[in-house]
Design an enzyme around this catalytic site. Sequence first.
Site, PDB file in Angstrom:
ATOM      1  CB  THR A   1      -0.844  -0.008   1.292  1.00  0.00           C
ATOM      2  OG1 THR A   1      -1.442  -1.296   1.432  1.00  0.00           O
ATOM      3  CG2 THR A   1      -1.914   1.040   1.279  1.00  0.00           C
ATOM      4  CB  VAL A   8     -11.392  -6.217  -0.235  1.00  0.00           C
ATOM      5  CG1 VAL A   8     -11.180  -4.796   0.291  1.00  0.00           C
ATOM      6  CG2 VAL A   8     -12.211  -6.188  -1.517  1.00  0.00           C
ATOM      7  CB  THR A  61       1.788   0.092   4.585  1.00  0.00           C
ATOM      8  OG1 THR A  61       2.484  -0.771   3.686  1.00  0.00           O
ATOM      9  CG2 THR A  61       2.790   0.669   5.568  1.00  0.00           C
ATOM     10  CG  HIS A 103      -0.531 -10.161   5.819  1.00  0.00           C
ATOM     11  ND1 HIS A 103      -1.325 -10.811   6.731  1.00  0.00           N
ATOM     12  CD2 HIS A 103      -0.684 -10.823   4.634  1.00  0.00           C
ATOM     13  CE1 HIS A 103      -1.928 -11.832   6.142  1.00  0.00           C
ATOM     14  NE2 HIS A 103      -1.557 -11.857   4.882  1.00  0.00           N
TER      15      HIS A 103
END
Length: 315
Positions: free
Chosen positions: A171, A200, A222, A224
């Site tokens: 991310t 998602v 950000t 897993h």
Amino acid sequence: MATPVIIVHGGAWTIPDNLVQPSRDGTKCAARAGYAVLDSGGSALDAVQAAVLELENDPTFDAGTGSVLTANGDVEMDAVIMDGKTLKSGGVACVHNIQNPINLAREVMEKTDHCLLVGPGANLFAEEVGIKKVPTESLVSDEALRELECYKVYGNTVDDLFRQRGTGHDTVGAVAIDSQGNIAFGTSTGGISCKKPGRVGDSPIIGAGGYADNEVGAVSCTGHGESIFKVVLAYQIITQMKMGVSAQEAADKALANMAKRVHGFGGVIVLGSNGDHITSFTTERMAWAWAKEGVLHHGVNPGEDLTEPVINENN
């Protein structure tokens, strides 16, 4: 009047040596773009959107044009933005053929009564508000194709590889406070390579992947996604800050708790309502940059903090 600050991250993961400099340069450009908005009197919302746009347009990062691929070779992206003054938010998930999902997320926040639109519905809304589709191939890099083939070798262990070691892209995000003391956060991602279609992560989910509240601060996470989901990482940090815990301690403890409880690794950028701003990560590296009072700080490796003027003729 508050002192404007913006912090950005380009993902917490095992950034390979060949991507360290591009990651450093990209986060610096994003911080500069966001700070330019703040320095001209713009809002925190506009600043985080501008910063995330820079990251989405840079193929170095797993967002927008640099998004990784699903198991069937498609691109599915998520994004979110949140206003700390009103607690309004807008998010999109599993969107296709959109170069800048953060723009679509902002439209969801401002032009609907909803917080999250997904899949075909999100793409239909994009058409309604005039956001043009782009060809899938324009979002697919050679690196994403190579990464997909590599990940297919591991099959069902992809999730474990990221959760345990922070491998794979991740991310991007930003948090900011403007001169009026208003706070915002924004995040965008292409997810994890070889993910199942329809997966998602935490990124577009308020409280898990991020949060913004003028009374407390803002967080962008950000790492897993499934691990962040399980511990509701962003709101865990916000809750600790509400109790008077410093941003740094709250972030460090929350990440340590995630590692202990679900063996998950990641990173966060955190901004307090008092202007305190910190980074914390448990992966090998995290690209980050922040700007305040004309000074830009940036780093990738643990303990690193390099400085330079915000205005840089060479970048």
